[in-house]
Design a protein around this motif. Structure first.
Motif, PDB file in Angstrom:
ATOM      1  N   ALA A 176       0.829  -1.182   0.024  1.00 23.18           N
ATOM      2  CA  ALA A 176       0.019   0.162  -0.067  1.00 23.18           C
ATOM      3  C   ALA A 176       0.918   1.320  -0.035  1.00 23.18           C
ATOM      4  N   ILE A 177       1.980   1.456   0.683  1.00 25.35           N
ATOM      5  CA  ILE A 177       2.744   2.378   0.846  1.00 25.35           C
ATOM      6  C   ILE A 177       3.521   2.472  -0.503  1.00 25.35           C
ATOM      7  N   VAL A 178       4.006   1.524  -1.211  1.00 23.00           N
ATOM      8  CA  VAL A 178       4.561   1.455  -2.173  1.00 23.00           C
ATOM      9  C   VAL A 178       3.843   2.050  -3.357  1.00 23.00           C
ATOM     10  N   ASN A 179       2.789   1.393  -3.474  1.00 25.19           N
ATOM     11  CA  ASN A 179       1.613   2.138  -4.368  1.00 25.19           C
ATOM     12  C   ASN A 179       1.387   3.743  -4.227  1.00 25.19           C
ATOM     13  N   PHE A 180       1.248   3.939  -3.094  1.00 27.83           N
ATOM     14  CA  PHE A 180       1.093   5.582  -2.540  1.00 27.83           C
ATOM     15  C   PHE A 180       2.362   6.100  -3.219  1.00 27.83           C
ATOM     16  N   GLY A 181       3.469   5.669  -2.729  1.00 24.54           N
ATOM     17  CA  GLY A 181       4.748   6.440  -3.063  1.00 24.54           C
ATOM     18  C   GLY A 181       4.731   6.536  -4.648  1.00 24.54           C
ATOM     19  N   PHE A 182       4.447   5.617  -5.339  1.00 24.14           N
ATOM     20  CA  PHE A 182       4.895   5.628  -6.814  1.00 24.14           C
ATOM     21  C   PHE A 182       3.698   6.505  -7.525  1.00 24.14           C
ATOM     22  N   LYS A 224      12.077   5.240  -6.900  1.00 21.22           N
ATOM     23  CA  LYS A 224      12.430   3.745  -6.225  1.00 21.22           C
ATOM     24  C   LYS A 224      12.265   4.036  -4.769  1.00 21.22           C
ATOM     25  N   ILE A 225      12.016   2.923  -4.301  1.00 22.15           N
ATOM     26  CA  ILE A 225      11.790   2.744  -2.779  1.00 22.15           C
ATOM     27  C   ILE A 225      12.792   1.468  -2.108  1.00 22.15           C
ATOM     28  N   THR A 226      13.450   1.831  -1.329  1.00 20.21           N
ATOM     29  CA  THR A 226      14.392   0.855  -0.612  1.00 20.21           C
ATOM     30  C   THR A 226      13.830   0.497   0.745  1.00 20.21           C
ATOM     31  N   ALA A 227      14.528  -0.547   1.362  1.00 19.14           N
ATOM     32  CA  ALA A 227      14.314  -1.064   2.449  1.00 19.14           C
ATOM     33  C   ALA A 227      15.615  -1.748   3.007  1.00 19.14           C
ATOM     34  N   GLY A 228      15.819  -2.107   4.068  1.00 20.56           N
ATOM     35  CA  GLY A 228      16.756  -2.818   4.771  1.00 20.56           C
ATOM     36  C   GLY A 228      16.400  -3.610   6.201  1.00 20.56           C
TER      37      GLY A 228
END
Length: 187
Positions: free
Chosen positions: A124-130, A137-141
């Motif tokens: 959901a957050i990726v979709n909102f961000g894009f 690009k969205i990253t995570a670790g």
């Protein structure tokens, strides 16, 4: 608008999925439940703030400082069925020039673990961000030993981009860090 069971004020959700809703996390969310999440060794075992004792006041200060920044989106994850705050997700810091951001996630309610809520929140957050923020690009670790987090991000479409050897000290030993990312293919 959905009415919150924790107050009489209406709550505006700006993202909704089948089971979850997202709203801005605010200082009033820093309650006893949130305090318990941050001080429970099982919940906080992969959080960097576990090394520093949290108080309700310090949690409120942190929330206020993040919300004051235009480089972060800090959300409460609400389980719609029970209208229950079950965790938080942060997109940021956002680099508006290069159009990328990092995701951070805390699923504090243990009875919600292993049910796909983390993957649903990430998607959901990726979709909102894009779509809404026009990020590229969205990253995570995560720690290599944080299998649940790694799986959740990969199920949400993230690819492993690299390993950071002996990056984190965890449970008496050094463990690798995993770096992941997802690219907005519509750009």
């Amino acid at each position: 608008m959905v009415t919150s069971s924790e107050s009489d004020l209406p709550t505006a959700y700006f993202i909704e999925t089948e089971r979850l809703a997202f709203r801005e996390l605010n200082a009033s969310d820093a309650n006893e439940r949130y305090y318990t999440w941050l001080n429970d060794p099982e919940i906080n075992q992969y959080l960097e703030n576990r090394y520093f004792p949290s108080t309700i006041e310090s949690i409120r200060d942190y929330i206020n400082s993040i919300n004051a920044s235009k480089a972060n989106l800090f959300c409460a994850i609400i389980l719609k069925e029970q209208n229950q705050h079950i965790g938080n997700i942060k997109l940021g810091p956002i680099n508006w020039i290069h159009r990328y951001a990092e995701i951070g996630l805390l699923l504090g309610e243990k009875d919600c673990w292993g049910k796909g809520f983390a993957t649903e929140a990430i998607k959901a957050i990726v979709n909102f961000g894009f779509k809404q923020l026009n990020l590229h690009k969205i990253t995570a670790g995560c720690y290599e030993t944080n299998i649940g987090s790694s799986k959740a991000f990969q199920k949400a479409g993230f690819s492993i981009e690299g390993m950071q050897k002996s990056q984190f000290f965890s449970q008496g030993k050094y463990v690798d860090g995993i770096r992941m990312g997802i690219i907005n293919e519509s750009q």
